[in-house]
Design a protein around this motif. Structure first.
Motif, PDB file in Angstrom:
ATOM      1  N   PRO A   8       0.817  -1.219   0.000  1.00  0.00           N
ATOM      2  CA  PRO A   8       0.000   0.000   0.000  1.00  0.00           C
ATOM      3  C   PRO A   8       0.851   1.271   0.000  1.00  0.00           C
ATOM      4  O   PRO A   8       2.018   1.260   0.421  1.00  0.00           O
ATOM      5  N   PRO A   9       0.281   2.378  -0.471  1.00  0.00           N
ATOM      6  CA  PRO A   9       0.995   3.661  -0.444  1.00  0.00           C
ATOM      7  C   PRO A   9       1.521   3.960   0.954  1.00  0.00           C
ATOM      8  O   PRO A   9       0.811   3.805   1.948  1.00  0.00           O
ATOM      9  N   ASP A  16       3.846   4.682  -4.634  1.00  0.00           N
ATOM     10  CA  ASP A  16       2.593   5.431  -4.684  1.00  0.00           C
ATOM     11  C   ASP A  16       2.489   6.332  -3.459  1.00  0.00           C
ATOM     12  O   ASP A  16       2.825   5.928  -2.344  1.00  0.00           O
ATOM     13  N   SER A  17       1.990   7.533  -3.673  1.00  0.00           N
ATOM     14  CA  SER A  17       1.913   8.503  -2.581  1.00  0.00           C
ATOM     15  C   SER A  17       0.752   8.190  -1.642  1.00  0.00           C
ATOM     16  O   SER A  17      -0.381   7.979  -2.099  1.00  0.00           O
ATOM     17  N   PRO A  18       1.004   8.196  -0.326  1.00  0.00           N
ATOM     18  CA  PRO A  18      -0.080   7.953   0.631  1.00  0.00           C
ATOM     19  C   PRO A  18      -1.054   9.124   0.712  1.00  0.00           C
ATOM     20  O   PRO A  18      -2.134   8.993   1.301  1.00  0.00           O
ATOM     21  N   THR A  19      -0.704  10.273   0.141  1.00  0.00           N
ATOM     22  CA  THR A  19      -1.594  11.439   0.164  1.00  0.00           C
ATOM     23  C   THR A  19      -2.374  11.592  -1.140  1.00  0.00           C
ATOM     24  O   THR A  19      -3.090  12.568  -1.325  1.00  0.00           O
ATOM     25  N   SER A  20      -2.238  10.612  -2.028  1.00  0.00           N
ATOM     26  CA  SER A  20      -2.932  10.671  -3.316  1.00  0.00           C
ATOM     27  C   SER A  20      -3.889   9.494  -3.432  1.00  0.00           C
ATOM     28  O   SER A  20      -3.733   8.477  -2.756  1.00  0.00           O
TER      29      SER A  20
END
Length: 242
Positions: A8-9, A16-20
């Motif tokens: 996972p982000p 992958d960005s955790p804020t996107s």
């Protein structure tokens, strides 16, 4: 960038960005092809309208858009949810645009290759270990064979040769090939929405309904169970996804 549902982000292996709310694998495999198709259709319509104004309708050009789907658009192995989802989406997208062939002279088709011998496999140890390269093991699909089939979709021929199969089973949800088949050859019309599976030494039309699924050499990896084990091991962690 590494983009996987099972990483996972925000996790160490993920890019992958955790804020996107975006996943790179989905952008690369479906979002970008959709946008490219929009741009291509807009250009083709412009050219078609210009041509119609200067020559008889019978000489209107036929335009082609070819997408790369995959046998992953037919099967559902647990270890690659985002990739599988994107390739199912590509196949559905191509079929949805089939009416453009007759209406606008824009033919949207796709190839659905098996396990292609490319750096994406060769240079990825975590994927390459799934492939059994011992004698009698798994077989690669040649990138040249895929390119040849793509060429057959745009070279103006009205029909293409595909295998005619009577089979009891195809590839199941695990990605393993099973079942017995009796094969010959048949011709299918080259038209919008056509999806051709490319495996080792064979080309097969992927039917929209009641399709038997991928069959034959080049469509599976014998060590897929290793990837399943990896997923289940990750899920043993109480902190997965947090």
């Amino acid at each position: 960038p590494f983009s996987s549902f099972w990483h996972p982000p925000g996790s160490p292996a993920s890019r992958d960005s955790p804020t996107s709310s975006r996943y790179a694998s989905l952008d690369i495999n479906i979002t970008h092809p959709i946008r490219t198709t929009q741009l291509a259709i807009a250009h083709f319509l412009s050219v078609r309208h210009s041509a119609a104004a200067s020559q008889p309708p019978s000489h209107e050009p036929l335009f082609h858009i070819i997408h790369v789907s995959s046998i992953a658009g037919q099967v559902t192995p647990l270890f690659a949810p985002l990739y599988n989802a994107s390739k199912h989406a590509v196949s559905g997208f191509v079929r949805t645009l089939a009416p453009l062939d007759a209406a606008c002279g824009i033919r949207v088709t796709a190839v659905a290759p098996g396990v292609i011998d490319t750096p994406m496999w060769r240079e990825a140890p975590e994927k390459l270990r799934l492939f059994n390269d011992k004698e009698g093991g798994d077989e690669w699909v040649s990138a040249d064979d895929v390119a040849e089939v793509m060429g057959s979709l745009v070279d103006g021929r009205e029909e293409v040769d595909v295998v005619a199969t009577s089979a009891s089973a195809g590839a199941g949800a695990t990605g393993f090939t099973s079942g017995n088949s009796r094969e010959g050859w048949r011709k299918v019309k080259t038209e919008g929405g056509l999806i051709l599976e490319v495996s080792k030494g064979r080309v097969r039309k992927v039917e929209q309904f009641m399709d038997a699924g991928p069959m034959g050499a080049g469509n599976s990896v014998s060590n897929a169970k290793l990837a399943y084990q990896d997923v289940f091991k990750m899920l043993e962690s109480r902190t997965w996804g947090t």
